[in-house]
Design an enzyme around this catalytic site. Structure first.
Site, PDB file in Angstrom:
ATOM      1  N   LYS A 200       0.861  -1.184   0.000  1.00 33.82           N
ATOM      2  CA  LYS A 200       0.000   0.000   0.000  1.00 33.82           C
ATOM      3  C   LYS A 200       0.894   1.229   0.000  1.00 33.82           C
ATOM      4  CE  LYS A 200      -3.754   2.318   2.471  1.00 33.82           C
ATOM      5  NZ  LYS A 200      -4.652   2.290   3.652  1.00 33.82           N
ATOM      6  N   LYS A 254      -2.183  -1.536  -3.752  1.00 39.60           N
ATOM      7  CA  LYS A 254      -3.033  -0.346  -3.694  1.00 39.60           C
ATOM      8  C   LYS A 254      -2.157   0.891  -3.740  1.00 39.60           C
ATOM      9  CE  LYS A 254      -6.550   1.873  -0.795  1.00 39.60           C
ATOM     10  NZ  LYS A 254      -7.243   1.879   0.507  1.00 39.60           N
TER      11      LYS A 254
END
Length: 330
Positions: A200, A254
């Site tokens: 992320k 992400k």
């Protein structure tokens, strides 16, 4: 023997008709690839538009159940739930995350009671619950890793007790997958899945999401000390290897579109179920550009999702899920 060059080879032969293009397509998108993220709010029969995300609403729990019924009818296998926690319940330690009667837990219980066969994914992080907007406990402008992991573990157990099927830690604290996995095993939740937000990045594309959950205007500083540097790729591989070793069943990259190279590297290196999150900023860019007539909405949506699949993603979290499923089913 003909030479493998023009005119013996004409690549346009396999593009000339729709049926040929479909027959030789290397990448396919199906409803089974979709996870639908939705935002939950308090109230009854309440639908509140998210200003930064055209077409996306915060839903009260009763309407979330109706939305889940629509997802089931369309064949979408899983939904991800994110709360818009009332400001009065936000504290420095984010303790509302561990309240068995919080928004996410009540929504999970309601949806699973009505529709036991749909998958429910719950985010594990403190940013929807803290008054400072960070994913972890904050002390003197420093995120406390180990102390945060303790409360995240309580949050995960709380969500599983409510009926959550997939625990998805998005906080990026070191070691949290292993601690959560051990706690799940000890509590007898041996079948609970963990989808780690393993790579992320500290991204500019999260802005509309923070508006949706009500954390954006509260965020003090940034999240660069725990989310990943967008310049790094090898670091993502190390992060994912650690999460797999600690007990993750699936991993996520992400954001999505700016990091398709990471998706490809993860799939090639680990051969584990790999997901990508088409985040709020990606959604809003496509939606706003389409509203202004700059791009064709449907074509842009499908091209973006095929890009995830082509890069190696097994599934995609996307706010377009319902729209895409309706088109695929038609």
């Amino acid at each position: 023997m003909s030479k493998a060059q023009f005119p013996s080879i004409r690549m346009r032969r396999i593009r000339q008709t729709d049926w040929v293009r479909r027959m030789v397509a290397e990448t396919r998108l199906s409803v089974d690839d979709l996870i639908w993220p939705i935002f939950i709010r308090d109230g009854e029969n309440e639908r509140e538009p998210v200003t930064a995300m055209p077409g996306v609403d915060r839903l009260s729990i009763d309407l979330a159940v109706e939305a889940a019924k629509k997802a089931v009818d369309l064949g979408i296998p899983c939904m991800a739930l994110f709360p818009n926690t009332h400001p009065d319940k936000k504290t420095a330690d984010g303790n509302e995350a561990c309240n068995p009667e919080n928004l996410v837990c009540r929504a999970t219980q309601a949806i699973k009671s009505a529709l036991p066969d749909i998958g429910i994914l719950c985010d594990v992080a403190l940013d929807p619950y803290t008054d400072h907007g960070h994913d972890g406990l904050l002390e003197d402008n420093t995120i406390l890793n180990d102390e945060t992991v303790e409360i995240l573990t309580q949050q995960a157990l709380n969500q599983v007790e409510a009926g959550c099927d997939i625990i998805a830690p998005s906080d990026m604290m070191d070691g949290r997958i292993g601690v959560i996995r051990d706690a799940l095993e000890f509590a007898g939740h041996t079948d609970t899945l963990i989808m780690a937000y393993a790579a992320k990045y500290a991204s500019a594309f999260y802005g509309p999401f923070r508006d949706a959950v009500g954390s954006g205007d509260r965020l003090k500083g940034d999240k660069k000390t725990y989310q990943m540097n967008p310049a790094n790729s090898d670091e993502a591989i190390r992060e994912i290897a650690l999460d797999i070793a600690e007990g993750a069943d699936m991993v996520m990259v992400k954001p999505g579109m700016p990091y398709l190279d990471i998706v490809r590297r993860v799939k090639d290196n680990f051969h584990i179920p790999t997901f990508a999150y088409q985040v709020s900023g990606e959604y809003s860019m496509i939606s706003n550009a389409a509203e202004q007539g700059l791009i064709d909405r449907q074509s842009a949506i499908f091209e973006s999702l095929l890009g995830f699949k082509r890069a190696g993603a097994d599934g995609i979290l996307t706010y377009f899920a319902i729209e895409v499923a309706e088109i695929l089913n038609s």
